[in-house]
Design a protein around this motif. Structure first.
Motif, short mmCIF file in Angstrom:
data_model
loop_
_atom_site.label_atom_id
_atom_site.label_comp_id
_atom_site.label_asym_id
_atom_site.label_seq_id
_atom_site.Cartn_x
_atom_site.Cartn_y
_atom_site.Cartn_z
N SER A 132 0.90 -1.26 -0.01
CA SER A 132 -0.01 0.06 -0.05
C SER A 132 1.06 1.20 0.09
O SER A 132 0.34 2.36 -0.42
CB SER A 132 -0.95 0.04 1.17
N THR A 133 2.28 1.21 0.42
CA THR A 133 2.93 2.56 0.33
C THR A 133 3.64 2.65 -0.88
O THR A 133 4.33 3.85 -0.95
CB THR A 133 4.04 2.17 1.37
N GLY A 134 3.44 1.81 -1.90
CA GLY A 134 4.17 1.89 -3.12
C GLY A 134 3.46 2.83 -4.11
O GLY A 134 2.54 3.34 -3.91
N LYS B 43 3.57 -7.81 -11.69
CA LYS B 43 3.88 -8.76 -12.91
C LYS B 43 4.68 -10.01 -12.58
O LYS B 43 4.55 -10.75 -13.71
CB LYS B 43 4.14 -7.92 -14.09
N GLU B 44 5.72 -9.87 -11.77
CA GLU B 44 6.92 -10.90 -11.81
C GLU B 44 6.30 -12.23 -11.51
O GLU B 44 6.65 -13.14 -12.47
CB GLU B 44 7.76 -10.60 -10.58
N PRO B 45 5.22 -12.46 -10.56
CA PRO B 45 4.69 -13.98 -10.53
C PRO B 45 4.09 -14.30 -12.08
O PRO B 45 4.12 -15.69 -12.40
CB PRO B 45 3.47 -14.11 -9.39
N MET C 11 6.49 5.84 -11.29
CA MET C 11 6.47 4.44 -10.84
C MET C 11 7.39 4.24 -9.99
O MET C 11 8.41 4.98 -9.62
CB MET C 11 6.63 3.47 -11.87
N GLY C 12 7.42 3.09 -9.11
CA GLY C 12 8.47 2.61 -8.30
C GLY C 12 9.72 2.40 -8.97
O GLY C 12 9.80 2.41 -10.15
N LYS C 13 10.90 2.39 -8.40
CA LYS C 13 12.21 2.38 -8.84
C LYS C 13 12.48 1.19 -9.80
O LYS C 13 13.07 1.30 -10.88
CB LYS C 13 13.29 2.27 -7.57
N1 LIG Z 1 4.01 1.67 -10.44
C1 LIG Z 1 3.42 1.59 -11.70
O1 LIG Z 1 2.76 2.56 -12.25
C2 LIG Z 1 3.07 0.35 -12.51
C3 LIG Z 1 2.53 0.06 -13.37
C4 LIG Z 1 2.33 -1.19 -13.90
C5 LIG Z 1 2.69 -2.31 -13.03
N2 LIG Z 1 3.49 -2.16 -11.89
C6 LIG Z 1 3.92 -3.23 -11.03
O2 LIG Z 1 3.28 -3.15 -9.95
C7 LIG Z 1 4.33 -3.68 -8.94
C8 LIG Z 1 4.58 -2.66 -7.76
O3 LIG Z 1 5.04 -1.54 -8.44
P1 LIG Z 1 5.30 -0.14 -7.93
O4 LIG Z 1 5.81 0.80 -8.91
O5 LIG Z 1 4.09 0.34 -6.94
O6 LIG Z 1 6.46 -0.40 -6.71
P2 LIG Z 1 6.77 0.41 -5.41
O7 LIG Z 1 6.37 1.85 -5.63
O8 LIG Z 1 8.15 0.08 -5.27
O9 LIG Z 1 6.10 -0.25 -4.29
C9 LIG Z 1 6.38 -1.67 -3.83
C10 LIG Z 1 5.61 -1.74 -2.75
O10 LIG Z 1 5.83 -3.24 -2.35
C11 LIG Z 1 6.52 -3.07 -0.99
N3 LIG Z 1 7.39 -4.13 -0.96
C12 LIG Z 1 8.69 -4.02 -1.56
N4 LIG Z 1 9.62 -4.99 -1.23
C13 LIG Z 1 8.71 -5.59 -0.39
C14 LIG Z 1 9.09 -6.84 0.27
N5 LIG Z 1 10.25 -7.56 0.27
N6 LIG Z 1 8.08 -7.42 1.18
C15 LIG Z 1 6.82 -6.90 1.34
N7 LIG Z 1 6.51 -5.61 0.59
C16 LIG Z 1 7.42 -5.14 -0.18
C17 LIG Z 1 6.80 -1.56 -0.82
O11 LIG Z 1 6.68 -1.47 0.80
P3 LIG Z 1 7.64 -0.07 1.51
O12 LIG Z 1 7.35 1.00 0.43
O13 LIG Z 1 7.12 0.10 2.50
O14 LIG Z 1 9.01 -0.46 1.52
C18 LIG Z 1 5.68 -1.03 -1.46
O15 LIG Z 1 4.68 -0.73 -0.79
C19 LIG Z 1 5.59 -4.16 -9.64
O16 LIG Z 1 5.45 -5.49 -9.87
C20 LIG Z 1 5.43 -3.53 -11.04
O17 LIG Z 1 5.92 -3.78 -12.08
C21 LIG Z 1 3.40 -0.90 -11.44
#
Ligand SMILES: NC(=O)c1ccc[n+]([C@@H]2O[C@H](COP(=O)([O-])OP(=O)(O)OC[C@H]3O[C@@H](n4cnc5c(N)ncnc54)[C@H](OP(=O)(O)O)[C@@H]3O)[C@@H](O)[C@H]2O)c1
Length: 399
Positions: free
Chosen positions: A9-11, A123-125, A209-211
């Motif tokens: 939820s924090t991402g 998407k990784e799974p 997006m996330g890093k």
């Molecule tokens: N962002 C996008 O626009 C976007 C678009 C399409 C698909 N996706 C997919 O969605 C997924 C999330 O992307 P994101 O950009 O939202 O990533 P992100 O901003 O890095 O957020 C990841 C989230 O997962 C948590 N997390 C990270 N490592 C973890 C661990 N070892 N155990 C439990 N929780 C963990 C983080 O917690 P903390 O922050 O509290 O550390 C954060 O809440 C990815 O698979 C990505 O490919 C993202």
């Protein structure tokens, strides 16, 4: 009333999901939240959304927040089983999986086995074992609604024909899928990519997006992952997936049917659209996103990808073609390589070299990986990638 559990939820996906839920109003309630390191934001979210359950995987984060949790929320132990527990709650109507990397695999399997509807961003799974996960969905009557904008676009083009449970059964009506890609920050860069810094690679022209996914977008590995994801989700062979570089990111993908009709999904590049659709599916409700002005978006360009400049995309397509556990090895070694690049331990161009070296060292594999095989391959590849990094074995790779 829909009760929603959000993993991560924090991402970027997690915070956008909470934004959408806030706009949607009281018919959508947060039942559970999970995070890892960002304890300040997580505590704010807990206080604002008052979930019944919360979990952080990092034990240090757990120690930091355990005495600050309000009485209506139960903080679960810092372990993967807590995420599996939350996604299996009988009262959970929708699971949003927004964690990054293979850590989302086990909770996804738990949600499928509990017969849930899963809004899947992680998407990784789906790269690691997507075909088997789709079979499991049928077995447990679970449904995956893709959140990733391109698979969501394809889902939106097909949903009227099939609903959320049957979209992988109509691939015989699809002649091609156009999987669009912005091309990332280096689509037009002529110079060598070997000197690219993390700051440059993190500067995505269209999406915030996330890093990890941002670096994957810069190497085009993200498009490789999405190719595998959509082959698995929609039961498509590689020949039916046409990757198209589309710098404006207005057409989020399109489906061409055998009769020659093409359905595309268009809109502003804002993840809250596919997130909201997954939350309100099959309904469409008013949302917070600016509407697309077609006159302003008048110029739409489409190019073929350059596999020589972006070898990660090529590696992903090779892994998809070979099947077996290769996609799982690809995904795990990419996680290690991206992390090493972000820590400035390797160059941008070493990301592909490291993944290639690990894939080359992998034992022969083919067919469809089981869930256990995918997990074992993930663990093997992480270890192999770490050894490769320590020994700098990737420097010898010529790809
Ligand atoms: N962002 C996008 O626009 C976007 C678009 C399409 C698909 N996706 C997919 O969605 C997924 C999330 O992307 P994101 O950009 O939202 O990533 P992100 O901003 O890095 O957020 C990841 C989230 O997962 C948590 N997390 C990270 N490592 C973890 C661990 N070892 N155990 C439990 N929780 C963990 C983080 O917690 P903390 O922050 O509290 O550390 C954060 O809440 C990815 O698979 C990505 O490919 C993202």
């Amino acid at each position: 009333m829909k009760n929603i559990v959000i993993l991560g939820s924090t991402g970027s996906i997690g915070t956008s999901s909470l934004d959408v839920i806030t706009h949607l109003g009281e018919d959508f309630r947060v039942l559970g939240l999970s995070a890892n390191n960002n304890t300040d934001l997580f505590l704010k979210q807990i206080n604002l959304f008052k979930p019944k359950f919360a979990a952080v995987l990092n034990p240090e984060s757990y120690e930091k927040i355990k005495d600050q949790i309000p009485p209506q929320t139960r903080l679960l132990p810092p372990e993967i089983d807590s995420l599996c527990f939350m996604v299996s709650l009988p009262t959970a109507d929708l699971i949003i999986n927004g964690v990054v990397g293979a850590v989302g695999f086990q909770p996804l399997v738990a949600a499928i086995k509990a017969g849930k509807t899963i809004a899947l961003a992680n998407k990784e799974p789906m790269v690691m074992a997507g075909k088997t996960l789709m079979t499991e969905c049928e077995r447990w009557q679970a449904a995956i609604i893709p959140v990733d904008s391109e698979p969501s676009a394809i889902f939106q083009c097909l949903a009227g024909m099939t609903g959320a449970h049957g979209y992988h059964k109509i691939s015989d009506q699809i002649s091609k899928v156009f999987l669009t890609a912005s091309g990332g920050p280096f689509a037009k860069r002529k110079n060598s990519l070997s000197t690219v810094t993390p700051a440059e690679a993190l500067n995505h022209p269209r999406w915030k997006m996330g890093k990890k996914i941002t670096i994957d977008s810069a190497t085009l590995m993200n498009k490789g992952f999405e190719s595998i994801e959509i082959m698995n989700l929609f039961n498509l062979p590689e020949e039916k997936v046409q990757i198209v570089i589309h710098p404006q990111s207005i057409v989020h993908s399109a489906v061409e049917f055998y009769d020659g009709a093409i359905l595309a999904q268009l809109g502003e590049p804002d993840m809250r659209v596919p997130i909201q659709y997954a939350i309100t599916y099959p309904k469409r409700l008013p949302g917070p996103v600016k509407k697309l002005n077609l006159f302003e978006a008048a110029k739409l360009e489409f190019f073929e990808p350059d596999l020589d400049r972006f070898p990660c995309l090529d590696l992903a397509l090779v892994a998809a073609r070979r099947g077996g556990v290769y996609p799982s090895i690809l995904s795990a070694s990419d996680e290690i390589a991206v992390d090493a690049f972000l820590k400035e331990e390797i160059k941008f161009t070493d990301i592909a070299k490291l993944i290639y070296t690990v894939l080359k060292a992998a034992p022969q594999s083919s067919g469809v990986a089981t869930l256990n095989q995918a997990l074992e391959a993930d663990a093997w590849a992480r270890e192999a990638a770490r050894i490769c990094l320590t020994e700098k074995a990737y420097t010898k790779a010529i790809i």
